[in-house]
Design a protein around this motif. Sequence first.
Motif, PDB file in Angstrom:
ATOM      1  N   LEU A  84       0.827  -1.199   0.000  1.00  0.00           N
ATOM      2  CA  LEU A  84       0.000   0.000   0.000  1.00  0.00           C
ATOM      3  C   LEU A  84       0.870   1.262   0.000  1.00  0.00           C
ATOM      4  O   LEU A  84       0.585   2.231  -0.716  1.00  0.00           O
ATOM      5  CB  LEU A  84      -0.915  -0.008   1.222  1.00  0.00           C
ATOM      6  N   SER A  85       1.943   1.244   0.784  1.00  0.00           N
ATOM      7  CA  SER A  85       2.852   2.396   0.849  1.00  0.00           C
ATOM      8  C   SER A  85       3.516   2.645  -0.502  1.00  0.00           C
ATOM      9  O   SER A  85       3.653   3.796  -0.935  1.00  0.00           O
ATOM     10  CB  SER A  85       3.925   2.171   1.924  1.00  0.00           C
ATOM     11  N   VAL A  86       3.931   1.567  -1.166  1.00  0.00           N
ATOM     12  CA  VAL A  86       4.546   1.697  -2.489  1.00  0.00           C
ATOM     13  C   VAL A  86       3.553   2.318  -3.462  1.00  0.00           C
ATOM     14  O   VAL A  86       3.893   3.243  -4.220  1.00  0.00           O
ATOM     15  CB  VAL A  86       5.023   0.329  -3.013  1.00  0.00           C
ATOM     16  N   ARG A  87       2.327   1.833  -3.426  1.00  0.00           N
ATOM     17  CA  ARG A  87       1.302   2.352  -4.345  1.00  0.00           C
ATOM     18  C   ARG A  87       1.040   3.834  -4.093  1.00  0.00           C
ATOM     19  O   ARG A  87       0.919   4.623  -5.042  1.00  0.00           O
ATOM     20  CB  ARG A  87       0.023   1.552  -4.163  1.00  0.00           C
ATOM     21  N   ILE A  88       0.959   4.211  -2.814  1.00  0.00           N
ATOM     22  CA  ILE A  88       0.710   5.620  -2.471  1.00  0.00           C
ATOM     23  C   ILE A  88       1.894   6.490  -2.885  1.00  0.00           C
ATOM     24  O   ILE A  88       1.711   7.550  -3.499  1.00  0.00           O
ATOM     25  CB  ILE A  88       0.443   5.759  -0.953  1.00  0.00           C
ATOM     26  N   TYR A  89       3.095   6.048  -2.572  1.00  0.00           N
ATOM     27  CA  TYR A  89       4.275   6.872  -2.810  1.00  0.00           C
ATOM     28  C   TYR A  89       4.591   7.014  -4.289  1.00  0.00           C
ATOM     29  O   TYR A  89       5.080   8.058  -4.750  1.00  0.00           O
ATOM     30  CB  TYR A  89       5.479   6.262  -2.065  1.00  0.00           C
ATOM     31  N   GLU A  90       4.325   5.956  -5.065  1.00  0.00           N
ATOM     32  CA  GLU A  90       4.568   6.030  -6.509  1.00  0.00           C
ATOM     33  C   GLU A  90       3.616   7.012  -7.186  1.00  0.00           C
ATOM     34  O   GLU A  90       3.934   7.521  -8.273  1.00  0.00           O
ATOM     35  CB  GLU A  90       4.440   4.644  -7.135  1.00  0.00           C
ATOM     36  N   ARG A  91       2.473   7.266  -6.577  1.00  0.00           N
ATOM     37  CA  ARG A  91       1.512   8.205  -7.159  1.00  0.00           C
ATOM     38  C   ARG A  91       1.726   9.634  -6.677  1.00  0.00           C
ATOM     39  O   ARG A  91       1.020  10.542  -7.128  1.00  0.00           O
ATOM     40  CB  ARG A  91       0.097   7.762  -6.799  1.00  0.00           C
ATOM     41  N   LYS A  92       2.662   9.834  -5.737  1.00  0.00           N
ATOM     42  CA  LYS A  92       2.921  11.154  -5.201  1.00  0.00           C
ATOM     43  C   LYS A  92       3.551  12.043  -6.276  1.00  0.00           C
ATOM     44  O   LYS A  92       4.375  11.594  -7.075  1.00  0.00           O
ATOM     45  CB  LYS A  92       3.866  11.064  -4.000  1.00  0.00           C
ATOM     46  N   ASP A  93       3.160  13.298  -6.258  1.00  0.00           N
ATOM     47  CA  ASP A  93       3.707  14.264  -7.190  1.00  0.00           C
ATOM     48  C   ASP A  93       4.622  15.227  -6.437  1.00  0.00           C
ATOM     49  O   ASP A  93       4.167  16.136  -5.737  1.00  0.00           O
ATOM     50  CB  ASP A  93       2.576  15.053  -7.869  1.00  0.00           C
ATOM     51  N   PHE A  94       5.935  14.991  -6.547  1.00  0.00           N
ATOM     52  CA  PHE A  94       6.911  15.846  -5.853  1.00  0.00           C
ATOM     53  C   PHE A  94       7.499  16.872  -6.812  1.00  0.00           C
ATOM     54  O   PHE A  94       7.700  16.599  -7.968  1.00  0.00           O
ATOM     55  CB  PHE A  94       8.035  14.987  -5.245  1.00  0.00           C
TER      56      PHE A  94
END
Length: 220
Positions: A210-220
């Motif tokens: 779940l963390s990987v999925r959330i972080y990969e979708r983050k826009d930095f």
Amino acid sequence: MKLKALILKDLYTQKVYIYFFSMMWFVIVTNFFTDGSPFRHVLLLTILAFWLASSTNANTKSFEGESVLINSLPITRRQIVLAKYTSGLMWFAFAAIAVLVYIFLFDTFAPFPTRMMHVDEFILSLSGYYILLSVFYPILFQAGYHISSIVTFVFAFVVSMGIRIFHNMVENPGLTFMPGIVETLESNATLLMFVFIAFSIFITLISYGLSVRIYERKDF
């Protein structure tokens, strides 16, 4: 090597005052642990390890700034998340050393009986610790440090209250069925420990995904 560097980054960027607060935390809660109960030592280790691991992300702005910098490097976001979960072992090792020293001093100078922790108690503490991290990290990546800390604290509080309620029920002489339940639990203690460990691994794997999925979708 990239994973090792990311793990060491959390160590190097840990605020010095966190270690001092950890020492003060031992002093503050000493009254709670003065009976030398192994269960309380397990609880102490779990909480201290989580405090060290979670506090590396205490500054939300710093965490976001580091994320922008780290994501500009030739590493994947999956590796960044994996480093966070893996670094938990490092913080647990530090906490375990501190707690062992504490127990040794307690056993040497305190007027209460106690003993060093057994291997199975370390494993139970590690399992409980990773369950807390499994709650903390997905919310951290999604909503930030403060919300993830509050949610994890509420989760830990509810669980601890449940344990306390069960303990009070065991000591209530009016509940005649409780001794039978306790006897069943004690006779299957090893099985229950393995179930708890398996549950911790299962929750950790789900949390990591779940963390990987959330972080990969983050826009930095």
